[in-house]
Design an enzyme around this catalytic site. Structure first.
Site, PDB file in Angstrom:
ATOM      1  N   GLY A 244       3.636  -1.985   1.963  1.00  0.00           N
ATOM      2  CA  GLY A 244       3.607  -0.615   1.467  1.00  0.00           C
ATOM      3  C   GLY A 244       4.774   0.277   1.793  1.00  0.00           C
ATOM      4  O   GLY A 244       4.872   1.391   1.259  1.00  0.00           O
ATOM      5  N   GLU A 281       2.889  -7.426   5.507  1.00  0.00           N
ATOM      6  CA  GLU A 281       2.997  -7.948   4.136  1.00  0.00           C
ATOM      7  C   GLU A 281       3.938  -7.095   3.287  1.00  0.00           C
ATOM      8  O   GLU A 281       3.527  -6.556   2.259  1.00  0.00           O
ATOM      9  CB  GLU A 281       1.609  -7.958   3.475  1.00  0.00           C
ATOM     10  CG  GLU A 281       0.535  -8.702   4.232  1.00  0.00           C
ATOM     11  CD  GLU A 281      -0.879  -8.442   3.687  1.00  0.00           C
ATOM     12  OE1 GLU A 281      -1.040  -7.646   2.727  1.00  0.00           O
ATOM     13  OE2 GLU A 281      -1.818  -9.029   4.231  1.00  0.00           O
ATOM     14  N   PRO A 282       5.192  -6.951   3.678  1.00  0.00           N
ATOM     15  CA  PRO A 282       6.078  -6.100   2.893  1.00  0.00           C
ATOM     16  C   PRO A 282       6.499  -6.777   1.585  1.00  0.00           C
ATOM     17  O   PRO A 282       6.749  -7.979   1.552  1.00  0.00           O
ATOM     18  CB  PRO A 282       7.291  -5.922   3.809  1.00  0.00           C
ATOM     19  CG  PRO A 282       7.300  -7.139   4.676  1.00  0.00           C
ATOM     20  CD  PRO A 282       5.859  -7.557   4.845  1.00  0.00           C
ATOM     21  N   GLY A 283       6.555  -6.002   0.532  1.00  0.00           N
ATOM     22  CA  GLY A 283       7.058  -6.508  -0.746  1.00  0.00           C
ATOM     23  C   GLY A 283       8.273  -5.696  -1.172  1.00  0.00           C
ATOM     24  O   GLY A 283       9.425  -6.070  -0.971  1.00  0.00           O
ATOM     25  N   ARG A 284       7.993  -4.496  -1.674  1.00  0.00           N
ATOM     26  CA  ARG A 284       9.044  -3.633  -2.212  1.00  0.00           C
ATOM     27  C   ARG A 284      10.204  -3.416  -1.244  1.00  0.00           C
ATOM     28  O   ARG A 284      11.367  -3.456  -1.632  1.00  0.00           O
ATOM     29  CB  ARG A 284       8.426  -2.275  -2.559  1.00  0.00           C
ATOM     30  CG  ARG A 284       9.346  -1.356  -3.330  1.00  0.00           C
ATOM     31  CD  ARG A 284       8.783   0.078  -3.408  1.00  0.00           C
ATOM     32  NE  ARG A 284       7.376   0.147  -3.693  1.00  0.00           N
ATOM     33  CZ  ARG A 284       6.858   0.337  -4.908  1.00  0.00           C
ATOM     34  NH1 ARG A 284       7.641   0.507  -5.951  1.00  0.00           N
ATOM     35  NH2 ARG A 284       5.538   0.377  -5.083  1.00  0.00           N
ATOM     36  N   TYR A 324       3.934   4.271 -14.565  1.00  0.00           N
ATOM     37  CA  TYR A 324       3.697   5.254 -13.487  1.00  0.00           C
ATOM     38  C   TYR A 324       4.552   6.511 -13.652  1.00  0.00           C
ATOM     39  O   TYR A 324       4.623   7.321 -12.734  1.00  0.00           O
ATOM     40  CB  TYR A 324       4.040   4.663 -12.114  1.00  0.00           C
ATOM     41  CG  TYR A 324       3.561   3.269 -11.858  1.00  0.00           C
ATOM     42  CD1 TYR A 324       2.210   2.997 -11.677  1.00  0.00           C
ATOM     43  CD2 TYR A 324       4.460   2.208 -11.783  1.00  0.00           C
ATOM     44  CE1 TYR A 324       1.774   1.703 -11.429  1.00  0.00           C
ATOM     45  CE2 TYR A 324       4.038   0.916 -11.521  1.00  0.00           C
ATOM     46  CZ  TYR A 324       2.687   0.667 -11.358  1.00  0.00           C
ATOM     47  OH  TYR A 324       2.267  -0.606 -11.109  1.00  0.00           O
ATOM     48  N   CYS A 350       8.164  -0.447 -29.936  1.00  0.00           N
ATOM     49  CA  CYS A 350       7.555   0.559 -30.816  1.00  0.00           C
ATOM     50  C   CYS A 350       6.465   1.343 -30.107  1.00  0.00           C
ATOM     51  O   CYS A 350       5.284   1.211 -30.433  1.00  0.00           O
ATOM     52  CB  CYS A 350       7.021  -0.132 -32.055  1.00  0.00           C
ATOM     53  SG  CYS A 350       8.309  -1.085 -32.849  1.00  0.00           S
ATOM     54  N   GLU A 351       6.834   2.126 -29.138  1.00  0.00           N
ATOM     55  CA  GLU A 351       5.921   2.989 -28.390  1.00  0.00           C
ATOM     56  C   GLU A 351       6.736   4.164 -27.894  1.00  0.00           C
ATOM     57  O   GLU A 351       7.850   3.963 -27.382  1.00  0.00           O
ATOM     58  CB  GLU A 351       5.407   2.286 -27.114  1.00  0.00           C
ATOM     59  CG  GLU A 351       4.678   1.007 -27.328  1.00  0.00           C
ATOM     60  CD  GLU A 351       3.196   1.116 -27.058  1.00  0.00           C
ATOM     61  OE1 GLU A 351       2.705   2.212 -26.724  1.00  0.00           O
ATOM     62  OE2 GLU A 351       2.541   0.082 -27.202  1.00  0.00           O
ATOM     63  N   TYR A 378       8.876  -5.276  -8.538  1.00  0.00           N
ATOM     64  CA  TYR A 378       7.991  -4.882  -9.622  1.00  0.00           C
ATOM     65  C   TYR A 378       8.760  -4.608 -10.913  1.00  0.00           C
ATOM     66  O   TYR A 378       8.386  -3.761 -11.708  1.00  0.00           O
ATOM     67  CB  TYR A 378       7.120  -3.683  -9.212  1.00  0.00           C
ATOM     68  CG  TYR A 378       6.363  -3.946  -7.931  1.00  0.00           C
ATOM     69  CD1 TYR A 378       5.355  -4.899  -7.895  1.00  0.00           C
ATOM     70  CD2 TYR A 378       6.694  -3.284  -6.739  1.00  0.00           C
ATOM     71  CE1 TYR A 378       4.678  -5.176  -6.714  1.00  0.00           C
ATOM     72  CE2 TYR A 378       6.014  -3.558  -5.555  1.00  0.00           C
ATOM     73  CZ  TYR A 378       5.008  -4.498  -5.546  1.00  0.00           C
ATOM     74  OH  TYR A 378       4.340  -4.783  -4.382  1.00  0.00           O
TER      75      TYR A 378
HETATM   76  N1  LLP Z   1      -0.277  -6.518   0.459  1.00  0.00           N
HETATM   77  C1  LLP Z   1      -1.193  -6.284  -0.488  1.00  0.00           C
HETATM   78  C2  LLP Z   1      -2.578  -6.715  -0.260  1.00  0.00           C
HETATM   79  C3  LLP Z   1      -0.831  -5.611  -1.669  1.00  0.00           C
HETATM   80  O1  LLP Z   1      -1.751  -5.365  -2.593  1.00  0.00           O
HETATM   81  C4  LLP Z   1       0.513  -5.212  -1.861  1.00  0.00           C
HETATM   82  C5  LLP Z   1       0.928  -4.527  -3.086  1.00  0.00           C
HETATM   83  C6  LLP Z   1       1.443  -5.515  -0.856  1.00  0.00           C
HETATM   84  C7  LLP Z   1       1.016  -6.162   0.294  1.00  0.00           C
HETATM   85  C8  LLP Z   1       2.891  -5.156  -0.964  1.00  0.00           C
HETATM   86  O2  LLP Z   1       3.092  -3.787  -1.066  1.00  0.00           O
HETATM   87  P1  LLP Z   1       4.609  -3.217  -1.066  1.00  0.00           P
HETATM   88  O3  LLP Z   1       5.194  -3.505   0.293  1.00  0.00           O
HETATM   89  O4  LLP Z   1       5.336  -3.894  -2.149  1.00  0.00           O
HETATM   90  O5  LLP Z   1       4.427  -1.767  -1.341  1.00  0.00           O
HETATM   91  N2  LLP Z   1       3.468  -2.279  -9.278  1.00  0.00           N
HETATM   92  C9  LLP Z   1       3.508  -1.156  -8.369  1.00  0.00           C
HETATM   93  C10 LLP Z   1       3.234  -1.566  -6.952  1.00  0.00           C
HETATM   94  C11 LLP Z   1       1.901  -2.288  -6.779  1.00  0.00           C
HETATM   95  C12 LLP Z   1       1.643  -2.733  -5.365  1.00  0.00           C
HETATM   96  C13 LLP Z   1       0.423  -3.591  -5.288  1.00  0.00           C
HETATM   97  N3  LLP Z   1       0.114  -4.140  -4.007  1.00  0.00           N
HETATM   98  C14 LLP Z   1       4.853  -0.456  -8.518  1.00  0.00           C
HETATM   99  O6  LLP Z   1       5.678  -0.886  -9.332  1.00  0.00           O
HETATM  100  O7  LLP Z   1       5.105   0.573  -7.889  1.00  0.00           O
END
Ligand code: LLP
Length: 422
Positions: A244, A281-284, A324, A350-351, A378
Site C-alpha cells: 500500500g 506485500e509492496p506492489g506499487r 480512478y 470510442c468512449e 497497474y
Molecule cells: N496486498 C494485497 C492483499 C493487495 O490487495 C494489494 C493491492 C497489495 C498487497 C499491493 O498494494 P500496493 O503496494 O500496490 O499499493 N489498481 C489500483 C490499485 C489496486 C491495489 C489492489 N491491491 C491502482 O491502479 O491504483
C-alpha cells in the site's frame, strides 16, 4: 516539482531519458504504445525496504498484480523476494519466472477449490484467508490432498487509509478481511480444523497510502489480536502488514520505504514483538516510478472550448485515469520550443472516458512522442483488448540496455481462441 521517477528519469539536454536511454529513440525503435521500465529503479526500491529490515527475520512479498511481467518477476525473484499472489494464474507466473512457491503468500477473497489445490501442491508458504467459509473449504481441500494448509487470517482492522475509495480496503464497509471483533473466534475455528495450521496474521488497508499513521493504527490493532490469540495457546509466527505504500504521481510526498519500515519496527519493538518475522506485500512502491508508457501524437484537434491531442495509447493500455480519474504526469520526450497550449490527451477508444490526462500544458506536433510517467504499476497489468486493440510491448532496461521482454501483441493473438459457427 521534481520529475516523478527521478533520479532514474531525467532530462539530458531536453531529451527525456530513463536510465540513460532516450525514450524518444526507444519509442521510434520499438514502436508505440510501449511500456519501458528501469530494472535499476526496481532493485533500488527493494533495497530501501531491505535497508530498514536488515538483521530482522523478514520476507518482502512483491504484490505482483502491480506488474506481473515475467522479466519483472524474475528480477524480484533473483533479488530474493517472495510474492503476494491473488490467483492460480499469478502462481504459474511466479513459477515460470523462477520464483519459489515457499516464498509465496496467497491473498484474495475468492480463492476457488482448484486454486487451493494447485497452491497446496506447489507448496505455497501460506494462505491469507479472508472468511469462515474459506477456512472450511481450504481445510477440506487440504485433507483431501493429504496436506496441511498453512494459514494466516487477513484482518480488516477498520482503519481509514485516507486514499481513493476504490483502493481503500481496510474499512468495515470493504469486502476484504475478517472483521476485527470476529477474528478471535475465527482463529479458534481455524485451530480446530484438521487441514489447517495457523502460522500468522495479516492485513492490507489500501493502496497509494501517503502517511505512516494508518499503518501504525492497523499494526496496533493487529498486535492487540496477536496477544489475544496467543493467550489462547495459538502461536503466530509472522505478522504481515500488507502493501500500500504510495508513490509520487504529482506533488505527493509519501514516506520512503525505509522510513515506513523503521517506524513499524519501532512500534513492534515497543510492544515486545521484535522476535517475530515481518512480512510485507509492496506492489506499487517497487515498480510504479520505475516505468513509463510511451505514446505517439496522432492528431491535434484544437477546439473552441477544448484542445484534444489524440495519441495512440488509450484507456485499454492504461486504465488508471479512466477508472480512478488518476492524475499521471505527461511529458514530451523531446519538448519543442513555442507557446504551450492546454491539451486533453486522449486515446482512440470510442468512449469519452478514454483520456490519459486533461488540460496539460504542452507544445505539440503530430509525430511527437509523449511519456506518461509513474506507469510501472497497474499499467500493463490492467490493460485490456477493448476495441480489439492489441496490447503494448514492454522493454526492461537492464544496466541501461533495452531488452524486449514482451513482444507487441498481434491481432491474430486476439482471435486465436475464437471459433466461427459451423
Ligand atoms: N496486498 C494485497 C492483499 C493487495 O490487495 C494489494 C493491492 C497489495 C498487497 C499491493 O498494494 P500496493 O503496494 O500496490 O499499493 N489498481 C489500483 C490499485 C489496486 C491495489 C489492489 N491491491 C491502482 O491502479 O491504483
Amino acid at each position: 516539482m521534481s520529475l516523478p521517477g527521478a533520479p532514474y528519469l531525467a532530462r539530458h539536454g531536453g531529451d527525456l531519458q530513463l536510465d540513460g536511454c532516450s525514450l524518444d529513440a526507444l519509442a521510434r525503435e520499438f514502436g508505440t504504445p510501449l511500456y519501458v521500465y528501469s530494472q535499476r529503479a526496481m532493485l533500488d526500491a527493494v533495497a530501501s525496504y531491505r535497508r530498514a529490515l536488515a538483521g530482522r527475520p523478514h520476507l518482502i512479498c512483491y504484490a505482483m498484480k502491480a506488474n506481473p511481467s515475467l522479466a519483472v518477476l524474475q528480477t524480484f525473484a533473483q533479488a530474493g523476494c517472495g510474492f503476494d499472489i491473488v490467483s492460480a494464474g499469478e502462481l504459474e507466473r511466479v513459477l515460470a519466472a523462477g520464483g519459489e512457491a515457499s516464498r509465496v503468500v496467497f491473498s484474495g477473497v475468492g480463492k476457488t477449490r482448484a486454486e487451493m489445490r494447485r497452491a497446496l501442491q506447489a507448496g505455497v508458504r501460506c494462505f491469507n484467508v479472508e472468511s469462515h467459509g474459506e477456512l472450511d473449504l481450504l481445510s477440506q481441500v487440504a485433507v483431501a490432498e493429504g496436506r496441511t494448509a498453512p494459514v494466516s487470517l487477513r484482518i480488516n482492522p477498520d482503519v481509514d487509509a485516507g486514499t481513493h475509495p476504490y483502493i481503500s480496503t481496510g474499512l468495515k464497509d470493504n469486502k476484504f478481511g475478517i472483521a476485527h471483533d470476529e477474528a478471535l473466534a475465527s482463529y479458534r475455528h481455524a485451530a480446530s480444523l484438521p487441514g489447517l495450521q495457523v502460522v500468522g496474521i495479516d492485513c492490507h488497508i489500501g493502496s497509494q497510502i501517503t502517511q505512516v499513521e494508518p499503518y501504525l493504527d492497523a499494526l496496533d490493532r493487529l498486535l492487540d489480536l496477536v496477544e489475544a490469540v496467543e493467550a489462547e495457546g495459538i502461536a503466530l509466527q509472522h505478522i504481515d502488514v500488507g502493501g500500500g505504500l504510495g508513490i509520487q504521481y504529482a506533488t505527493e510526498a509519501p514516506p520512503q520505504a525505509d522510513e515506513l519500515v523503521t517506524r513499524l519496527l519501532q512500534r513492534i519493538d515497543a510492544r515486545g514483538h521484535g522476535h517475530r518475522e515481518l512480512l510485507m506485500e509492496p506492489g506499487r512502491s517497487l515498480v510504479g516510478n520505475a516505468g513509463v508508457l510511451l505514446t505517439e501524437v496522432l492528431y491535434l484537434k484544437p477546439g473552441a472550448t477544448k484542445n484534444f491531442c489524440i495519441v495512440d495509447a488509450a484507456m485499454n493500455d492504461l486504465m488508471r485515469p479512466a477508472m480512478y480519474e488518476a492524475w499521471m504526469a505527461i511529458e514530451a520526450c523531446r519538448p519543442r520550443g513555442g507557446t504551450a497550449a492546454a491539451w486533453d490527451v486522449v486515446g482512440p477508444v470510442c468512449e469519452s472516458g478514454d483520456w490519459l490526462g486533461r488540460g496539460r500544458e504542452l507544445v505539440l506536433q503530430p509525430g511527437d512522442m509523449l511519456a506518461v510517467l509513474s506507469a510501472g504499476a497497474y499499467g500493463m497489468s490492467m490493460a485490456s483488448n477493448y476495441n480489439s486493440r492489441a496490447r503494448a510491448a514492454e522493454i526492461l532496461l537492464v544496466d541501461g540496455r533495452p531488452v524486449l521482454v514482451r513482444e507487441r501483441e498481434q491481432i491474430q493473438d486476439l482471435m486465436a481462441r475464437e471459433r466461427l459457427l459451423p
